[in-house]
Design a protein around this motif. Sequence first.
Motif, short mmCIF file in Angstrom:
data_model
loop_
_atom_site.label_atom_id
_atom_site.label_comp_id
_atom_site.label_asym_id
_atom_site.label_seq_id
_atom_site.Cartn_x
_atom_site.Cartn_y
_atom_site.Cartn_z
N VAL A 49 0.49 3.91 -2.73
CA VAL A 49 -0.65 3.92 -4.08
C VAL A 49 -1.90 4.07 -3.19
O VAL A 49 -2.71 4.99 -3.86
CB VAL A 49 -0.43 2.54 -4.54
N HIS A 52 3.07 -0.13 -1.47
CA HIS A 52 1.72 -0.15 -1.85
C HIS A 52 0.99 0.78 -1.12
O HIS A 52 -0.16 1.13 -1.48
CB HIS A 52 1.38 -1.87 -1.62
N GLU A 95 -4.47 0.34 -9.41
CA GLU A 95 -4.60 1.52 -8.72
C GLU A 95 -5.97 2.18 -9.15
O GLU A 95 -6.80 2.80 -8.52
CB GLU A 95 -3.27 2.49 -8.77
#
Length: 417
Positions: A225, A222, A270
Motif C-alpha cells: 500500500v 501494508h 491509504e
Amino acid sequence: MPFRNIEEFRSLVIAYATRGRSIFKMSASFKARLAKFEELLEQEKINFDDFQKACFNGIPDKPGIRSICWKILLNYLPPKKTLWKELLSERREAYKQFLKEMIIKPGCAGESNASSDHPLNPNPQSEWSQYFKDNEVLLQIDKDTRRLLPDLGFFQRATKFPFKDVVDSSSDITLRKRVEQSIIKAEDVAKNRLGITNVKAKTKLPTYEFGYNPLEDGQEAHWEVVERILFIYAKLNPGQGYVQGMNEIIGPIYYIFATDPDVQWEEHAEADTFFCFTNLMSEIRDTFIKTLDHTSVGINAKMKFVMTQLKKFDLALWLRLNGQNLQAEFFLFRWLTLLLSQEFPLPDLIRIWDSLFADNSRFDFLESVCCAMIIIIKDELLEGDFSANMKLLQHYPSIDVNIVLSKAFSLRESQQK
C-alpha cells in the motif's frame, strides 16, 4: 523474603508506597491530558492555538487520538469539523481517480489508443515509453518499501482493506505484476541490418536483503500500500519524483492511520496517508532537492544552523568535533532529511513527531532536537576519537526521548530570549 531488621522492612514499605504514588500521579496526569484532548476535539470548531500547544507537549497514547490529531496538524482536516465529511469524501474519491489514471497500462484506455501505440514504439513521448520509465522508479520504491521497518512486522502483514481494483489478479494494472516483470527499455528496442527487431532487457529484478513470501492473489501487504502511495506521489510530482528516504517518512504516518481502531478511518488509511504525506513533503521538500543544497532553504543551511547553535550553547564540544574534522554531513544530513526516523525506535519517534508536526515555526524545532542530541552525549564525544565519535553519532545510543525533548525545549527557549 526475610529481613535483617525492622529498618530494612520499613525502607522497603516506603519505597513501594513512593512508587505507588508516582504511578498514581502518572495515571492522573495522563487522564488529565486525555480529557484535555477529548475536550478540544469535541468542539465544533477546534481552537487551533490551544490544540497545537497541547500536541506540541505530546499526544496521549490512546488508540485513535493521534490519528485524528496528525491529520489536523498536517493540514488535511480543517479545525471546523462540519467540513470534514464533505472534504474527506472528495479527497478519497480524488485519490481513487489518481489510481485509475496513473497506474493504468498503456493500450487499456481504448482500442484507438492501442492501435496508435505499442511497446516497440520508438517515440520517447509515447505512453509505452513513459510506462517503462515509470517502472524504473517503481523498482526503486519497491526495493525501499519491502524493507520498511523490518523489526516491526506490521508492514509484512496483509491489510484488511486492499484496493480491490488494483490487486485483482485478473487486472493488468497490478503494481505487483509490474515489479515481477523485467523492465524493457524503449531505448533498447532497435532493428538490425536484416530489419529484425531486437528487444534487450538490460534491467533485472532487484535482489533483496531478506526473503519475501508474496501474499495470495486478492491480498496485499501494508508495504505494498505504501509502495502504491509513493508511486502515485512520484507520478504527480515529476519535478521531484521519488527520492530514497521518503519511504522512511511515510511509513510511520501510514502506520498510525492504518492502526486506527475506528474502522471507517482505518479503511481509508491509504488515501488519507497520501494527502497528509503530500502536505508534509510540500513543507520539507527543499531538503530532498539536490539543486537547493547550497541555498538558504537547502539542507546545508539547516546543518550549518545546527552547528552554529552547538557552538553557541557548548563551545568546548563544538571545538572538539571541529578539531576532529567531524563534518556535519556525516550525521546531520540523515537526521534532518529523514526527520530522525532512523535514529529512534518507532514509539519514541512518534512522540518526537508530535512536537515536530505541532511546531508553530514548522520544523524549526527539529534543529533544536538535533542540537540537543549532540549535547546530551557530550561526555562520550569529548572522550572519543574520530572513529568512536563517528560511530556514536551515526548510531545514536538509546536515550529516554523525554530527556532529549526536555533539552530541546530548553535550547529553544534560550534561543528565543
